[in-house]
Design a protein around this motif. Sequence first.
Motif, PDB file in Angstrom:
ATOM      1  N   ALA A 160       0.836  -1.205   0.000  1.00  0.00           N
ATOM      2  CA  ALA A 160       0.000   0.000   0.000  1.00  0.00           C
ATOM      3  C   ALA A 160       0.867   1.249   0.000  1.00  0.00           C
ATOM      4  CB  ALA A 160      -0.924   0.006   1.219  1.00  0.00           C
ATOM      5  N   ARG A 161       0.254   2.344  -0.409  1.00  0.00           N
ATOM      6  CA  ARG A 161       0.915   3.656  -0.375  1.00  0.00           C
ATOM      7  C   ARG A 161      -0.023   4.613   0.342  1.00  0.00           C
ATOM      8  NH1 ARG A 161       3.600   5.948  -5.721  1.00  0.00           N
ATOM      9  NH2 ARG A 161       5.197   4.512  -4.931  1.00  0.00           N
ATOM     10  N   ILE A 162       0.513   5.352   1.323  1.00  0.00           N
ATOM     11  CA  ILE A 162      -0.315   6.275   2.090  1.00  0.00           C
ATOM     12  C   ILE A 162       0.289   7.675   2.093  1.00  0.00           C
ATOM     13  CG2 ILE A 162      -1.301   4.486   3.577  1.00  0.00           C
ATOM     14  CD1 ILE A 162       0.686   5.282   5.755  1.00  0.00           C
ATOM     15  N   TYR A 163      -0.590   8.669   2.295  1.00  0.00           N
ATOM     16  CA  TYR A 163      -0.176  10.077   2.407  1.00  0.00           C
ATOM     17  C   TYR A 163      -0.423  10.529   3.833  1.00  0.00           C
ATOM     18  CZ  TYR A 163      -0.532  15.171   1.996  1.00  0.00           C
ATOM     19  OH  TYR A 163      -0.378  16.517   2.170  1.00  0.00           O
ATOM     20  N   ILE A 164       0.542  11.241   4.409  1.00  0.00           N
ATOM     21  CA  ILE A 164       0.418  11.712   5.786  1.00  0.00           C
ATOM     22  C   ILE A 164       0.870  13.165   5.880  1.00  0.00           C
ATOM     23  CG2 ILE A 164       1.135  11.377   8.184  1.00  0.00           C
ATOM     24  CD1 ILE A 164       1.768   8.468   7.464  1.00  0.00           C
ATOM     25  N   ASP A 165      -0.008  14.018   6.394  1.00  0.00           N
ATOM     26  CA  ASP A 165       0.309  15.417   6.683  1.00  0.00           C
ATOM     27  C   ASP A 165       0.331  15.534   8.203  1.00  0.00           C
ATOM     28  OD1 ASP A 165       0.285  18.155   7.174  1.00  0.00           O
ATOM     29  OD2 ASP A 165      -0.966  18.614   5.455  1.00  0.00           O
ATOM     30  N   CYS A 166       1.478  15.905   8.762  1.00  0.00           N
ATOM     31  CA  CYS A 166       1.634  15.787  10.210  1.00  0.00           C
ATOM     32  C   CYS A 166       2.497  16.895  10.810  1.00  0.00           C
ATOM     33  CB  CYS A 166       2.266  14.428  10.540  1.00  0.00           C
ATOM     34  SG  CYS A 166       3.829  14.133   9.683  1.00  0.00           S
ATOM     35  N   SER A 167       2.517  16.923  12.132  1.00  0.00           N
ATOM     36  CA  SER A 167       3.351  17.879  12.854  1.00  0.00           C
ATOM     37  C   SER A 167       4.792  17.377  12.891  1.00  0.00           C
ATOM     38  CB  SER A 167       2.832  18.048  14.285  1.00  0.00           C
ATOM     39  OG  SER A 167       2.960  16.828  15.002  1.00  0.00           O
ATOM     40  N   LYS A 168       5.694  18.241  13.324  1.00  0.00           N
ATOM     41  CA  LYS A 168       7.094  17.840  13.467  1.00  0.00           C
ATOM     42  C   LYS A 168       7.196  16.709  14.491  1.00  0.00           C
ATOM     43  CE  LYS A 168       8.605  20.579  17.357  1.00  0.00           C
ATOM     44  NZ  LYS A 168       9.747  21.242  17.987  1.00  0.00           N
ATOM     45  N   GLY A 169       8.235  15.906  14.357  1.00  0.00           N
ATOM     46  CA  GLY A 169       8.475  14.853  15.333  1.00  0.00           C
ATOM     47  C   GLY A 169       7.682  13.578  15.119  1.00  0.00           C
ATOM     48  N   THR A 170       6.870  13.526  14.067  1.00  0.00           N
ATOM     49  CA  THR A 170       6.082  12.320  13.792  1.00  0.00           C
ATOM     50  C   THR A 170       6.944  11.270  13.120  1.00  0.00           C
ATOM     51  OG1 THR A 170       4.104  13.692  13.462  1.00  0.00           O
ATOM     52  CG2 THR A 170       4.019  11.426  12.651  1.00  0.00           C
ATOM     53  N   TYR A 171       6.906  10.051  13.645  1.00  0.00           N
ATOM     54  CA  TYR A 171       7.621   8.945  13.019  1.00  0.00           C
ATOM     55  C   TYR A 171       6.653   8.161  12.133  1.00  0.00           C
ATOM     56  CZ  TYR A 171      12.068   9.503  15.377  1.00  0.00           C
ATOM     57  OH  TYR A 171      13.291   9.989  15.784  1.00  0.00           O
ATOM     58  N   ILE A 172       6.874   8.246  10.826  1.00  0.00           N
ATOM     59  CA  ILE A 172       5.995   7.562   9.876  1.00  0.00           C
ATOM     60  C   ILE A 172       6.132   6.049  10.023  1.00  0.00           C
ATOM     61  CG2 ILE A 172       5.297   7.393   7.464  1.00  0.00           C
ATOM     62  CD1 ILE A 172       5.052  10.208   8.731  1.00  0.00           C
ATOM     63  N   ARG A 173       7.343   5.589  10.332  1.00  0.00           N
ATOM     64  CA  ARG A 173       7.561   4.153  10.559  1.00  0.00           C
ATOM     65  C   ARG A 173       6.670   3.629  11.671  1.00  0.00           C
ATOM     66  NH1 ARG A 173      13.251   3.553  12.453  1.00  0.00           N
ATOM     67  NH2 ARG A 173      13.318   5.812  12.706  1.00  0.00           N
ATOM     68  N   SER A 174       6.511   4.412  12.715  1.00  0.00           N
ATOM     69  CA  SER A 174       5.683   3.998  13.844  1.00  0.00           C
ATOM     70  C   SER A 174       4.212   3.914  13.454  1.00  0.00           C
ATOM     71  CB  SER A 174       5.854   4.966  15.017  1.00  0.00           C
ATOM     72  OG  SER A 174       7.140   4.837  15.591  1.00  0.00           O
ATOM     73  N   ILE A 175       3.770   4.841  12.598  1.00  0.00           N
ATOM     74  CA  ILE A 175       2.383   4.791  12.130  1.00  0.00           C
ATOM     75  C   ILE A 175       2.145   3.538  11.304  1.00  0.00           C
ATOM     76  CG2 ILE A 175       0.747   5.902  10.554  1.00  0.00           C
ATOM     77  CD1 ILE A 175       1.683   8.573  11.624  1.00  0.00           C
ATOM     78  N   VAL A 176       3.092   3.229  10.421  1.00  0.00           N
ATOM     79  CA  VAL A 176       2.985   2.009   9.609  1.00  0.00           C
ATOM     80  C   VAL A 176       2.940   0.775  10.514  1.00  0.00           C
ATOM     81  CG1 VAL A 176       4.210   0.540   7.947  1.00  0.00           C
ATOM     82  CG2 VAL A 176       4.052   3.022   7.556  1.00  0.00           C
ATOM     83  N   HIS A 177       3.824   0.752  11.497  1.00  0.00           N
ATOM     84  CA  HIS A 177       3.880  -0.360  12.446  1.00  0.00           C
ATOM     85  C   HIS A 177       2.544  -0.517  13.184  1.00  0.00           C
ATOM     86  CE1 HIS A 177       5.432  -2.914  15.692  1.00  0.00           C
ATOM     87  NE2 HIS A 177       4.924  -2.045  16.557  1.00  0.00           N
ATOM     88  N   GLU A 178       2.022   0.604  13.679  1.00  0.00           N
ATOM     89  CA  GLU A 178       0.757   0.555  14.419  1.00  0.00           C
ATOM     90  C   GLU A 178      -0.411   0.183  13.512  1.00  0.00           C
ATOM     91  OE1 GLU A 178      -0.051   3.901  17.037  1.00  0.00           O
ATOM     92  OE2 GLU A 178       2.109   4.312  17.132  1.00  0.00           O
TER      93      GLU A 178
END
Length: 297
Positions: A160-178
């Motif tokens: 899959a491919r996802i788009y994320i608009d986020c604040s500083k300090g966000t770990y995209i790897r952690s979102i994928v993991h969760e």
Amino acid sequence: MKMGILAINKAKNMTSHDVVAILRRKLGTKKIGHTGTLDPIATGVLPMCIGRATKLSQYISDLGKAYIADLEFGKETSTYDCEGEVINISDKQIFTKEEINKELNKFKGEISQVPPIYSAIKVDGKKLYEYAREGKEVEIKARKVTIHDIKLLDLNANKARIYIDCSKGTYIRSIVHELGRNLGTYAFMTDLQRVKVGNLSIEQTVDIFDIDKYSSEELYNLIINPEDVLDTLPSFVVDENIRFRLINGQRINVKDIKKSEKIQENTLTLVFNNNDFLGLALRKDNILKMEKLIWQE
């Protein structure tokens, strides 16, 4: 030397420090700094501060960011991305768009996120990945981040491919993991592109591999004024008298400033004198002082 922000498209397997070294050589100046590291696996927007704009790197680093991440369901790695060892496998790998979007929507807003153990965050003066490499356990505190937007862009079998608009300090790897865990399986990130930092988009960048195609003069012409990058901050124009006092380090009672009610309390403000950008000021307890002076005669 012109000062400002040069937006670079960082290549994979290159560090932010590598980009600094390349630009220092190309532009012939040591006064260059990046605005926060972008992992070697990641590509995309890396704002580089040139000249006196290096004083503003921390504020540009604070701007929101947007990413496009590729992921794969069915496997979990030690680093949450393709650079780690596979530590868990699941046969549950295929999901519908509706199932994925339902879980993605749960991330929107302010969330509490635990950074991955393989990260550069320091605990007791030591980086987390150093603890991980030594096999030592360490308590990782969760922290608040904000997800402004998150959505599925593409789905093909278990990828899959996802788009994320986020604040500083966000770990995209952690979102994928969760996301994988929330779907009752595992997931790891296979690719990451940062497509936006503040109002700087990937379309405005210079590819790091194309640097030698430009002359130093051409690169200087591509530098963006720092006030244009920080344009989400409020701004205020001062007269010549206040300008003189501010650039000489004086603290000014706002009663001495015309229309001072427009200067917000405890809010960083861009300060101008006519068309000259002076820097960032802060009003606190009705006293205005420069936080970062950029202007130079």
